[in-house]
Design a protein around this motif. Structure first.
Motif, PDB file in Angstrom:
ATOM      1  N   UNK A   1      12.083   8.170   0.823  1.00 46.79           N
ATOM      2  CA  UNK A   1      13.061   7.079   0.845  1.00 46.79           C
ATOM      3  C   UNK A   1      12.444   5.808   1.408  1.00 46.79           C
ATOM      4  N   UNK A   2      12.595   4.717   0.669  1.00 46.28           N
ATOM      5  CA  UNK A   2      12.136   3.428   1.140  1.00 46.28           C
ATOM      6  C   UNK A   2      10.728   3.055   0.743  1.00 46.28           C
ATOM      7  N   UNK A   3       9.966   3.958   0.124  1.00 45.47           N
ATOM      8  CA  UNK A   3       8.593   3.633  -0.255  1.00 45.47           C
ATOM      9  C   UNK A   3       8.547   2.897  -1.588  1.00 45.47           C
ATOM     10  N   UNK A   4       7.606   1.966  -1.770  1.00 45.65           N
ATOM     11  CA  UNK A   4       7.472   1.256  -3.038  1.00 45.65           C
ATOM     12  C   UNK A   4       6.765   2.115  -4.080  1.00 45.65           C
ATOM     13  N   UNK A   5       7.195   1.958  -5.335  1.00 50.21           N
ATOM     14  CA  UNK A   5       6.488   2.633  -6.418  1.00 50.21           C
ATOM     15  C   UNK A   5       6.634   1.859  -7.714  1.00 50.21           C
TER      16      UNK A   5
ATOM     17  N   UNK B   1       3.754   1.897 -30.155  1.00 55.09           N
ATOM     18  CA  UNK B   1       4.274   1.196 -28.983  1.00 55.09           C
ATOM     19  C   UNK B   1       4.232  -0.300 -29.244  1.00 55.09           C
ATOM     20  N   UNK B   2       5.344  -0.975 -28.972  1.00 48.44           N
ATOM     21  CA  UNK B   2       5.413  -2.421 -29.137  1.00 48.44           C
ATOM     22  C   UNK B   2       5.573  -3.160 -27.828  1.00 48.44           C
ATOM     23  N   UNK B   3       6.146  -2.467 -26.824  1.00 51.98           N
ATOM     24  CA  UNK B   3       6.439  -3.101 -25.535  1.00 51.98           C
ATOM     25  C   UNK B   3       6.238  -2.074 -24.422  1.00 51.98           C
ATOM     26  N   UNK B   4       5.693  -2.534 -23.307  1.00 52.33           N
ATOM     27  CA  UNK B   4       5.685  -1.744 -22.080  1.00 52.33           C
ATOM     28  C   UNK B   4       6.707  -2.362 -21.146  1.00 52.33           C
ATOM     29  N   UNK B   5       7.616  -1.547 -20.658  1.00 53.35           N
ATOM     30  CA  UNK B   5       8.577  -1.987 -19.640  1.00 53.35           C
ATOM     31  C   UNK B   5       8.024  -1.540 -18.292  1.00 53.35           C
ATOM     32  N   UNK B   6       7.715  -2.514 -17.436  1.00 54.38           N
ATOM     33  CA  UNK B   6       7.040  -2.326 -16.153  1.00 54.38           C
ATOM     34  C   UNK B   6       8.060  -2.488 -15.030  1.00 54.38           C
ATOM     35  N   UNK B   7       8.170  -1.500 -14.137  1.00 56.78           N
ATOM     36  CA  UNK B   7       9.142  -1.514 -13.042  1.00 56.78           C
ATOM     37  C   UNK B   7       8.452  -1.519 -11.688  1.00 56.78           C
ATOM     38  N   UNK B   8       9.007  -2.295 -10.746  1.00 59.10           N
ATOM     39  CA  UNK B   8       8.663  -2.229  -9.327  1.00 59.10           C
ATOM     40  C   UNK B   8       9.957  -1.804  -8.626  1.00 59.10           C
ATOM     41  N   UNK B   9       9.882  -0.719  -7.866  1.00 62.30           N
ATOM     42  CA  UNK B   9      11.099  -0.064  -7.390  1.00 62.30           C
ATOM     43  C   UNK B   9      10.925   0.401  -5.952  1.00 62.30           C
ATOM     44  N   UNK B  10      12.052   0.749  -5.332  1.00 63.43           N
ATOM     45  CA  UNK B  10      12.066   1.351  -3.993  1.00 63.43           C
ATOM     46  C   UNK B  10      12.594   2.779  -4.146  1.00 63.43           C
ATOM     47  N   UNK B  11      11.850   3.738  -3.643  1.00 67.89           N
ATOM     48  CA  UNK B  11      12.180   5.150  -3.839  1.00 67.89           C
ATOM     49  C   UNK B  11      13.439   5.569  -3.093  1.00 67.89           C
TER      50      UNK B  11
ATOM     51  N   UNK C   1      19.341   8.201   3.599  1.00 68.69           N
ATOM     52  CA  UNK C   1      20.023   7.028   3.029  1.00 68.69           C
ATOM     53  C   UNK C   1      19.171   5.765   3.159  1.00 68.69           C
ATOM     54  N   UNK C   2      19.369   4.828   2.225  1.00 68.54           N
ATOM     55  CA  UNK C   2      18.717   3.519   2.321  1.00 68.54           C
ATOM     56  C   UNK C   2      19.281   2.796   3.546  1.00 68.54           C
ATOM     57  N   UNK C   3      18.444   2.006   4.224  1.00 71.82           N
ATOM     58  CA  UNK C   3      18.895   1.330   5.446  1.00 71.82           C
ATOM     59  C   UNK C   3      18.664  -0.178   5.411  1.00 71.82           C
ATOM     60  N   UNK C   4      18.340  -0.731   4.244  1.00 71.64           N
ATOM     61  CA  UNK C   4      18.113  -2.168   4.143  1.00 71.64           C
ATOM     62  C   UNK C   4      16.683  -2.581   4.393  1.00 71.64           C
ATOM     63  N   UNK C   5      15.806  -1.615   4.693  1.00 71.56           N
ATOM     64  CA  UNK C   5      14.404  -1.962   4.889  1.00 71.56           C
ATOM     65  C   UNK C   5      13.801  -2.437   3.570  1.00 71.56           C
ATOM     66  N   UNK C   6      12.778  -3.254   3.680  1.00 72.64           N
ATOM     67  CA  UNK C   6      12.188  -3.877   2.496  1.00 72.64           C
ATOM     68  C   UNK C   6      10.903  -3.183   2.077  1.00 72.64           C
ATOM     69  N   UNK C   7      10.658  -3.208   0.762  1.00 69.18           N
ATOM     70  CA  UNK C   7       9.334  -2.932   0.224  1.00 69.18           C
ATOM     71  C   UNK C   7       8.848  -4.230  -0.397  1.00 69.18           C
ATOM     72  N   UNK C   8       7.542  -4.414  -0.371  1.00 69.29           N
ATOM     73  CA  UNK C   8       6.961  -5.652  -0.876  1.00 69.29           C
ATOM     74  C   UNK C   8       5.883  -5.336  -1.911  1.00 69.29           C
ATOM     75  N   UNK C   9       5.822  -6.186  -2.935  1.00 67.06           N
ATOM     76  CA  UNK C   9       4.819  -6.069  -3.987  1.00 67.06           C
ATOM     77  C   UNK C   9       4.092  -7.407  -4.097  1.00 67.06           C
ATOM     78  N   UNK C  10       2.765  -7.342  -4.178  1.00 69.39           N
ATOM     79  CA  UNK C  10       1.964  -8.556  -4.313  1.00 69.39           C
ATOM     80  C   UNK C  10       0.934  -8.344  -5.418  1.00 69.39           C
ATOM     81  N   UNK C  11       0.747  -9.369  -6.230  1.00 64.96           N
ATOM     82  CA  UNK C  11      -0.202  -9.372  -7.332  1.00 64.96           C
ATOM     83  C   UNK C  11       0.027  -8.229  -8.324  1.00 64.96           C
TER      84      UNK C  11
END
Length: 147
Positions: free
Chosen positions: A53-57, A103-113, A118-128
């Motif tokens: 919970x809360x990790x970026x992926x 394949x015509x399109x790749x749909x790329x997601x940045x998400x929080x696991x 429960x989620x607690x409002x903590x942030x995950x961050x993505x750069x570049x």
């Protein structure tokens, strides 16, 4: 979901409460090439008991060029979730996949696991974050090593 400044005054993508960012990337005529999805990532919340919970992926879909809502392949893997036991520690997350036919399109997601906690409002961050195409697996791996 927002764009914020990090401690070095760089813009980063920020996700809370299980939110996500996504983008469609056209990749017509790339059958047999290798797709790399990659980003730097960090999390404010790290559970020492290895709860995700809360990790970026990252993850993605290969969408069919003739039927745009048809998923030809789901892109996910172990290296696409941040594996750290230290809050706010940056690491590289990525996945390399061969692109399926039609394949015509790749749909790329940045998400929080999500997980059992429960989620607690903590942030995950993505750069570049990026989506790249290579004509060989070796070239994709070499790019990851230099990222």
């Amino acid at each position: 979901v927002s764009v914020e400044f990090d401690e070095d005054d760089n813009y980063v993508f920020v996700v809370r409460y299980g939110g996500m960012l996504w983008q469609d990337v056209p990749i017509e005529d790339s059958e047999g090439m290798f797709l790399l999805m990659i980003s730097w990532a960090s999390s404010e919340r790290v559970n020492p008991l290895q709860e995700q919970t809360g990790l970026p992926y990252l993850y993605g879909y290969a969408l069919d060029k003739n039927e745009p809502e048809k998923i030809n392949k789901n892109f996910s893997g172990d290296e696409m979730m941040l594996k750290t036991y230290n809050a706010n520690e940056w690491g590289v997350i990525y996945g390399i996949f061969e692109i399926p036919a039609d394949t015509g399109v790749v749909r790329f997601f940045m998400h929080q696991a999500d997980g059992s906690e429960p989620q607690d409002g903590s942030a995950v961050r993505f750069d570049e974050p990026g989506v790249f195409l290579f004509d060989s697996l070796d070239k994709a791996i070499a790019f990851v090593k230099q990222f």
